[in-house]
Write a protein that holds these residues in place. Structure first.
Motif, short mmCIF file in Angstrom:
data_model
loop_
_atom_site.label_atom_id
_atom_site.label_comp_id
_atom_site.label_asym_id
_atom_site.label_seq_id
_atom_site.Cartn_x
_atom_site.Cartn_y
_atom_site.Cartn_z
N GLU A 212 -11.53 -12.49 -14.51
CA GLU A 212 -10.69 -13.55 -13.95
C GLU A 212 -10.27 -14.53 -15.03
O GLU A 212 -11.09 -15.02 -15.81
N LEU A 213 -8.98 -14.81 -15.07
CA LEU A 213 -8.43 -15.82 -15.96
C LEU A 213 -7.89 -16.99 -15.14
O LEU A 213 -7.54 -16.83 -13.96
N LYS A 267 -0.36 -16.35 -24.96
CA LYS A 267 0.31 -16.55 -23.68
C LYS A 267 -0.60 -17.29 -22.70
O LYS A 267 -1.78 -16.98 -22.58
N GLN A 268 -0.01 -18.26 -22.03
CA GLN A 268 -0.73 -19.01 -21.00
C GLN A 268 -0.04 -18.74 -19.66
O GLN A 268 1.15 -18.97 -19.50
N GLY A 275 -4.06 -14.35 -7.49
CA GLY A 275 -3.75 -12.96 -7.22
C GLY A 275 -4.04 -12.07 -8.42
O GLY A 275 -4.78 -12.47 -9.34
N ASP A 276 -3.46 -10.87 -8.42
CA ASP A 276 -3.68 -9.91 -9.49
C ASP A 276 -2.53 -9.95 -10.50
O ASP A 276 -1.35 -10.04 -10.12
N ILE A 277 -2.88 -9.83 -11.77
CA ILE A 277 -1.90 -9.69 -12.85
C ILE A 277 -2.16 -8.33 -13.51
O ILE A 277 -3.32 -7.99 -13.78
N THR A 278 -1.10 -7.58 -13.78
CA THR A 278 -1.25 -6.25 -14.39
C THR A 278 -0.47 -6.19 -15.70
O THR A 278 0.69 -6.62 -15.76
N ILE A 279 -1.14 -5.67 -16.73
CA ILE A 279 -0.52 -5.45 -18.03
C ILE A 279 -0.21 -3.97 -18.17
O ILE A 279 -1.09 -3.11 -18.01
N LYS A 321 -7.78 -10.55 -12.46
CA LYS A 321 -7.53 -11.57 -11.44
C LYS A 321 -7.10 -12.88 -12.09
O LYS A 321 -7.51 -13.20 -13.20
N PHE A 322 -6.27 -13.62 -11.34
CA PHE A 322 -5.83 -14.92 -11.83
C PHE A 322 -6.15 -15.98 -10.77
O PHE A 322 -5.86 -15.80 -9.58
#
Length: 325
Positions: A212-213, A267-268, A275-279, A321-322
């Motif tokens: 989680e970020l 990057k910030q 929610g979810d962030i996908t790279i 997760k964010f």
């Protein structure tokens, strides 16, 4: 021996002129000319082809049919046994491209007698196929090859330059196996802690799937390609929006082999909801036009995976997760 023969011809001409009349002329003169114009013997060489791994470790002698892979290099060794030889070494890769490897900017013709010469070659071909090495040594220079001007046909036609007893020639045909793009990738983040009046950044921490970020954390990607390639990094935020992070105005394709890349700086995330962030990380042998132009849409991230074909692409995905606060 040549001078002795010419002296003999002069003596016959002066003392028995009838030999050079009628049928005698038709026999004596062609024999003399043939003897005088006989081509010099071909240059003599010691020659070997060696397989090299990790740029320094010899792995053995290469022979016809042996296999090279992207991690391998080869070393061509030759040792002239006589003066005034003009050496030409050409390579033809899996795409048919012909390259003059010798002479080059560091090594010139004619080569010196009893001197050791080495040619180091690494093949970065992007498909399976055959590689051919052409080695020739002449008693006279071959003009277009001296200028290092090679066309696709030069390798095929090189053999025509070798006439009987006038040239030393050798060829080696190898198999090349492309193992696909290889990358070293690492996702990290910097967790900042607020002390009094300033943020105190901590050392980078590896980011794993499911971590989680928050909006206070700083995100970075590090990667190192195994060969020149076209890299695309897309990020899908908590609302499903897809953004092309690489290439950008500061980092362009293609990326260089064995070079270490770090981006963004850093990057910030400022997503407006949890929610979810996908790279999405991909590297291709050839450019992907719509991504090179910088255009992004909601479907880019979803469709990116369809561009990867076996052996033609390196692919990696990370979902975490964010939390807004």
């Amino acid at each position: 021996m040549t001078q002795l023969f010419l002296n003999l011809v002069d003596w016959i001409k002066n003392n028995t002129p009838w030999v050079f009349s009628g049928i005698g002329t038709a026999i004596a003169i062609p024999v003399a000319v043939e003897y005088i114009q006989k081509p010099p013997p071909p240059p003599q060489f010691r020659l070997s082809y060696e397989k090299v791994q990790d740029k320094v470790h010899l792995y053995g002698i290469l022979t016809d049919g042996d296999v090279l892979k992207p991690k391998d290099s080869m070393r061509i060794y030759f040792y002239p046994l006589q003066e005034e030889s003009y050496v030409y070494v050409l390579t033809q890769n899996t795409a048919g491209k012909c390259t003059v490897e010798f002479p080059n900017e560091h090594q010139k013709n004619p080569v010196d007698k009893e001197k050791e010469y080495y040619i180091h070659k690494h093949f970065d071909d992007k498909k399976d196929g055959s590689i051919t090495i052409f080695f020739q040594a002449h008693t006279k220079p071959v003009d277009n090859l001296e200028r290092r001007q090679a066309s696709k046909d030069d390798c095929r036609e090189l053999g025509k330059d070798c006439k009987k007893d006038g040239c030393y020639e050798d060829r080696l045909k190898l198999k090349f196996e492309f193992t696909g793009l290889q990358f070293s990738t690492e996702y990290t983040y910097i967790r900042r802690v607020y002390y009094g009046e300033k943020w105190d950044p901590k050392p980078p921490i590896p980011l794993e799937a499911g971590d989680e970020l928050t909006s206070k954390d700083l995100f970075q990607i590090r990667f190192r390609p195994s060969q020149e390639s076209y890299v695309y990094v897309l990020i899908q935020d908590t609302e499903g929006k897809c953004t092309i992070e690489f290439p950008n105005e500061n980092k362009q394709n293609p990326v260089n082999k064995e070079e270490y890349y770090v981006f963004p700086f850093p990057k910030q995330f400022d997503d407006k909801k949890d929610g979810d962030i996908t790279i999405f990380f991909q590297a291709h042998i050839e450019p992907v036009d719509n991504l090179e132009k910088g255009g992004s849409s909601k479907d880019n991230c979803k469709e990116l995976g369809e561009n990867c074909k076996k052996g033609d692409c390196f692919e990696d995905t990370l979902k975490f997760k964010f939390a807004k606060n």
